[in-house]
Design an enzyme around this catalytic site. Structure first.
Site, mmCIF file in Angstrom:
data_model
loop_
_atom_site.group_PDB
_atom_site.id
_atom_site.type_symbol
_atom_site.label_atom_id
_atom_site.label_comp_id
_atom_site.label_asym_id
_atom_site.label_seq_id
_atom_site.Cartn_x
_atom_site.Cartn_y
_atom_site.Cartn_z
ATOM 1 N N PHE A 270 -20.676 -16.171 40.489
ATOM 2 C CA PHE A 270 -21.815 -16.992 40.130
ATOM 3 C C PHE A 270 -23.025 -16.438 41.122
ATOM 4 O O PHE A 270 -23.704 -17.222 41.946
ATOM 5 C CB PHE A 270 -21.532 -18.442 40.699
ATOM 6 N N PRO A 271 -23.433 -15.233 41.130
ATOM 7 C CA PRO A 271 -24.514 -14.681 41.533
ATOM 8 C C PRO A 271 -25.949 -15.122 41.525
ATOM 9 O O PRO A 271 -26.805 -14.840 42.342
ATOM 10 C CB PRO A 271 -24.470 -12.942 41.336
ATOM 11 N N PRO B 114 -33.581 -27.036 44.344
ATOM 12 C CA PRO B 114 -34.873 -26.852 44.416
ATOM 13 C C PRO B 114 -35.756 -25.994 45.182
ATOM 14 O O PRO B 114 -36.697 -25.347 44.628
ATOM 15 C CB PRO B 114 -35.352 -28.502 44.390
ATOM 16 N N GLY C 71 -26.458 -18.479 39.832
ATOM 17 C CA GLY C 71 -26.332 -19.603 39.532
ATOM 18 C C GLY C 71 -26.427 -20.830 40.512
ATOM 19 O O GLY C 71 -26.044 -20.475 41.809
ATOM 20 N N GLY C 72 -26.682 -22.064 40.038
ATOM 21 C CA GLY C 72 -26.741 -23.238 41.185
ATOM 22 C C GLY C 72 -27.854 -23.402 42.270
ATOM 23 O O GLY C 72 -27.529 -23.729 43.174
ATOM 24 N N PHE C 73 -28.931 -22.815 41.919
ATOM 25 C CA PHE C 73 -30.020 -22.894 43.014
ATOM 26 C C PHE C 73 -30.754 -24.372 43.110
ATOM 27 O O PHE C 73 -30.751 -24.971 42.431
ATOM 28 C CB PHE C 73 -31.120 -21.616 42.521
ATOM 29 N N TYR D 121 -9.349 -14.631 30.794
ATOM 30 C CA TYR D 121 -10.552 -14.707 30.227
ATOM 31 C C TYR D 121 -10.440 -14.919 28.559
ATOM 32 O O TYR D 121 -10.667 -13.641 28.029
ATOM 33 C CB TYR D 121 -11.643 -13.605 30.400
#
Length: 285
Positions: A214-215, A221, A217-219, A59
């Site tokens: 990614f807890p 609709p 993220g990326g939901f 990182y």
């Protein structure tokens, strides 16, 4: 901050909401906070009860490195602070197109250099937990046995306290457990990405922490709509509900949400106090 805790490796007690340091550098791409803001976030996280920080020597971007920020902000480290690092296959880098067996991060020399880089940049003599990250591509012909045995030897040298694995399948976890005790698994998992449901349960049964990346993220609709409904019911944010769902999902889940803003940090940590009802959990699916 939640009062619920988990013992990583059986002896490192941590709160179930920690902090992921990747966003402090904008690595591998994206915005990052100013240096003074990043240092303030780390210090405030510890003030609020965070005692589990996830990081890696990977990182780092444009001269800004997560490990160095952690060291500047928090060293000498407070008693009980657990810093979890990562070595292995790069997410992005010059070795990305190579077969997994040839990725420089997974070779014995690459793994040793990675461990030593984490030790040096964090300013410690031993790393609390080191996750072996397996690659994204060309996985069928590659075993994690060789890389894990290298890390086990480094543990035996006293450089590592506990071992974990990242980006692994259930079969690979079984293979890893036959080689060494595994403290944690770090995989992609959240409310709308639940392929690892069986693995979460298997880890819980084995006393292994499951640490989703990614807890929040990326939901999709339909999931986002359900989150909005439950968030409105509690006067909470969608991110807080997503984190609360993870904590409710299984007692071995440790959340490490990252952020580059102090306000979002406070919001994430406050999610530990949000208790979802059976109705909420049913609505979320």
């Amino acid at each position: 901050m939640t009062t619920e805790r988990w013992a990583l490796g059986g002896d490192l007690s941590v709160a179930r909401i920690g902090y992921g340091a990747m966003k402090l550098t904008g690595w591998p791409r994206g915005e990052r906070p100013a240096r003074e803001t990043a240092l303030a976030i780390l210090r405030r996280a510890v003030e609020l009860g965070v005692d589990h920080i996830d990081t890696s020597h990977y990182y780092a971007r444009d001269g800004v490195a997560a490990n160095e920020l952690i060291r500047e902000a928090l060293h000498p480290y407070p008693d009980g602070l657990v810093i979890v690092t990562k070595v292995g296959a790069l997410v992005e880098g010059s070795d990305l197109p190579l077969p997994a067996a040839e990725k420089t991060g997974l070779t014995p020399d690459g793994l040793r250099r990675g461990v030593e880089a984490n030790l040096r940049s964090l300013g410690v003599d031993r790393l609390d937990v080191v996750n072996l990250r397996m690659g994204d591509l060309d996985r069928s012909a590659t075993s994690l046995a060789g890389p894990l045995e290298t890390l086990l030897a480094l543990r035996d040298e006293g450089l590592i306290r506990h071992l974990g694995v990242s980006n692994v399948t259930a079969a690979e976890l079984a293979e890893a457990r036959a080689i060494a005790p595994i403290a944690c698994v770090q995989n992609l998992y959240n409310l709308s990405r639940r392929d690892d449901d069986p693995l979460v349960d298997a880890c819980a049964e084995a006393g292994i922490a499951y640490v989703p990346y990614f807890p929040v993220g990326g939901f999709q609709p339909i999931t986002a709509g359900r989150l909005d409904t439950v968030a409105a019911r509690h006067g909470a944010s969608v991110s807080q509900v997503a984190l609360a769902w993870l904590l409710a999902r299984s007692p071995n889940i440790l959340a490490i949400p990252g952020t580059g803003t102090p306000a979002h940090l406070e919001e994430n940590i406050a999610a530990g106090e949000l208790k979802l009802s059976p109705e909420d959990l049913a609505d979320l699916g």
